[in-house]
Structure formats: C-alpha cells, structure tokens
Design an enzyme around this catalytic site. Structure first.
Site, PDB file in Angstrom:
ATOM      1  N   TYR A  65      38.342  43.968  29.748  1.00  0.00           N
ATOM      2  CA  TYR A  65      38.244  42.610  30.296  1.00  0.00           C
ATOM      3  C   TYR A  65      38.912  41.609  29.351  1.00  0.00           C
ATOM      4  CZ  TYR A  65      36.127  38.267  32.000  1.00  0.00           C
ATOM      5  OH  TYR A  65      35.926  36.989  32.474  1.00  0.00           O
ATOM      6  N   ALA A  98      38.384  32.713  46.437  1.00  0.00           N
ATOM      7  CA  ALA A  98      37.739  31.427  46.730  1.00  0.00           C
ATOM      8  C   ALA A  98      36.565  31.542  47.689  1.00  0.00           C
ATOM      9  CB  ALA A  98      38.768  30.453  47.296  1.00  0.00           C
ATOM     10  N   ASN A  99      36.099  32.764  47.955  1.00  0.00           N
ATOM     11  CA  ASN A  99      34.968  32.912  48.874  1.00  0.00           C
ATOM     12  C   ASN A  99      33.627  32.667  48.192  1.00  0.00           C
ATOM     13  OD1 ASN A  99      35.596  35.453  47.535  1.00  0.00           O
ATOM     14  ND2 ASN A  99      33.869  36.301  48.665  1.00  0.00           N
ATOM     15  N   THR A 100      33.631  32.573  46.856  1.00  0.00           N
ATOM     16  CA  THR A 100      32.379  32.389  46.130  1.00  0.00           C
ATOM     17  C   THR A 100      32.666  31.788  44.757  1.00  0.00           C
ATOM     18  OG1 THR A 100      30.335  33.507  45.432  1.00  0.00           O
ATOM     19  CG2 THR A 100      32.398  34.681  45.066  1.00  0.00           C
ATOM     20  N   GLY A 101      31.601  31.375  44.055  1.00  0.00           N
ATOM     21  CA  GLY A 101      31.703  30.985  42.654  1.00  0.00           C
ATOM     22  C   GLY A 101      32.654  29.842  42.362  1.00  0.00           C
ATOM     23  N   ILE A 102      33.344  29.953  41.229  1.00  0.00           N
ATOM     24  CA  ILE A 102      34.250  28.905  40.764  1.00  0.00           C
ATOM     25  C   ILE A 102      35.341  28.630  41.790  1.00  0.00           C
ATOM     26  CG2 ILE A 102      35.929  28.271  38.991  1.00  0.00           C
ATOM     27  CD1 ILE A 102      34.336  30.021  37.035  1.00  0.00           C
ATOM     28  N   GLY A 103      35.874  29.692  42.383  1.00  0.00           N
ATOM     29  CA  GLY A 103      36.957  29.527  43.350  1.00  0.00           C
ATOM     30  C   GLY A 103      36.544  28.705  44.548  1.00  0.00           C
ATOM     31  N   SER A 106      39.405  33.313  29.665  1.00  0.00           N
ATOM     32  CA  SER A 106      38.024  33.325  29.210  1.00  0.00           C
ATOM     33  C   SER A 106      37.995  33.257  27.693  1.00  0.00           C
ATOM     34  CB  SER A 106      37.317  34.608  29.679  1.00  0.00           C
ATOM     35  OG  SER A 106      36.089  34.783  29.008  1.00  0.00           O
TER      36      SER A 106
END
Length: 279
Positions: free
Chosen positions: A164, A11-16, A139
């Site tokens: 992935y 959660a430090n960046t992006g969607i999170g 995804s």
C-alpha cells in the site's frame, strides 16, 4: 464553477462521494467513475436529493482491468465535450495478496497503474479543456514506502502495508513527473494526503486496528473532512503544480518521493508494464 466537468473515481462512497457532492453544489457536472454500478447509482440519487439542480451521472470503471479503463475512456470521449478535473481518488488498502486482470499486484494496480493508464487515455480531453487539473490521492503512509523495482508486483514476497505504501508513493512520483511533462499544456497536477479518514478502505485492516479506529474515532476525519484538501486543490487558484498537499496547504513529502530520478524511472516502467508510449 458552472460549466465545468469533473471525473471522480471511486465516488460511490467515502471521500470520493463527498468530493463529488461538493463539486456538484458548485455547479460542476460530475461523472462518478465506479466499479459497483448499483452503489454508484445510489450515490447519484443521494447527491441529487441533497444538492438542488445537481448534474451527476455514474459510469462503469473497473480499475483492476485495463479493458474496462479503455471502455470508460471511450464512453467519456463520446459523451463529454470537456474535462476540467480528473480526480484519481479510488483505492484499496492493505488487502490480502491478489492480482488485477492484467496480473498486477492489486494495490499497485488499482491505486497507481490504473490511474496512470486512465490519465494517459484522457489527456487529450484535459488538454482540450485547459486550464484543467489532475488530483492524485496519496497518503501519509507513503513515508513508509519505497518503489521495489526488483519486485514491483510483490511476486517474490508480499506485505500488505508495504505494498500500500509503495502504491501511494508511486502516486506522488507520478504527480511530480506528470506535472513536469504537461507544464506547457495548461494542466496542473497535485498529490493529496487526505489524512486519517474513516472510510470503507479500512475494511481489510486487521480486527485490532479496526477496533482501535472505532475506539479513538475522535482522531479520525469524517469522509467530508477527508475531502477538504482534494477540494482545495480543485478550486484554489495559483497553486504550485507537482506539489504535495495536506490539510489544505503545501506539505513536505518523503525524500524518496521527491526524487526526480526515481520518478522518471517509475514512469518508464509504468509505460512498459501497460504497453503504452507516453512522451
């Protein structure tokens, strides 16, 4: 959602980060579970600056190491009285071949096995806090995937995108099987496709693909837009547990990702790899 508690991995960046910020704005106490604590503390500061009265904390979680996952879970049990939302958001994509501290292929280990183990460890708190929800990020790439039971850690051959896709298919199969096992415990489970989102997860993509994403950016969602389906599954009542969601609505996953026999087989393999007994 005042009084609710959520954990958001990565959660430090992006969607999170966008997911955590939105939940905080709804009165949720949010734990940012991140490997990089410097970035995590900056994310906490950003959210608290942007959301009046936000209750947000950062805790160390390295999904590449089962020891770190155990330590994180112990901290949560010691500091949090309840857990209503577990959002398994963190991930890596199309990275060069490497392994986790426990020897798992990095994408399979982080995107799937790490979250499988984290969920296993936190299940008692989720049961205690029911009704509660677990959300697993998948995804659309899962349509390209299959679970290679003969070489699940890509030790014989490695293709970054196939690995992935396997990890993201595993998250859907995990969602289906977990939903079946916890249906009487007051816990709902959802798999989410956030769409094509411009985040740091694309940093391992080839340069031509990164140029394409920047050139045709109008086709790509922002991180905030990418969080919408996760949030939809977090707050919308009466959703079908075990389902796959895209664009804030139920969606159809691949036939392989819908196979209950494969889901059960993957569950057994995962428990074996992690050395856990999960009924």
């Amino acid at each position: 959602m005042d009084g609710k508690t959520a954990i958001v991995t990565g959660a430090n960046t992006g969607i999170g980060k966008e997911t955590a910020k939105d939940l905080a704005s709804r009165g949720v106490h949010v734990v940012l579970a991140c490997r990089d604590m410097e970035k995590a503390e900056r994310a906490v500061a950003d959210i608290m600056r942007e959301v009046d009265g936000a209750s947000v904390v950062a805790k160390k979680l390295d999904l590449t190491d089962t020891k770190s996952i155990c330590e994180f879970a112990e901290i949560i049990y010691n500091t949090e009285k309840s857990l209503h939302l577990l959002i398994n958001n963190a991930g890596v994509a199309a990275c060069p071949y490497s392994t986790t501290a426990d020897g798992f292929e990095m994408q399979f280990g982080v995107n799937y096995l790490g979250h499988f183990f984290l969920t296993f460890l936190l299940l008692d708190l989720l049961k205690h806090s029911a009704p509660s929800r677990i959300i697993n990020l998948s995804s659309m790439v899962h349509f390209m995937g299959k679970i290679n039971f003969e070489d699940v850690n890509s030790e014989k051959s490695y293709h970054a995108v196939k690995a992935y896709a396997q990890s993201k298919m595993a998250n859907i199969l995990f969602t289906r099987e977990l939903a079946r096992r916890v249906e009487d415990l007051g816990i709902s489970v959802f798999a989410v496709d956030p769409g094509k989102v411009n985040t740091e997860i694309s940093r391992h993509l080839s340069w031509p693909l990164q140029v394409f994403l920047k050139t045709f950016g109008f086709m790509i969602k922002t991180p905030e837009e990418g969080s919408y389906t996760t949030l939809f599954c977090a707050v919308t009542p009466d959703l079908q547990s075990g389902g796959y969601y895209r664009n804030c609505a139920p969606a159809t996953c691949s036939r392989a990702a819908s196979d209950d026999h494969t889901a059960c087989k993957l569950w057994a393999l995962s428990c074996h790899l992690l050395g856990v007994h999960w009924q």
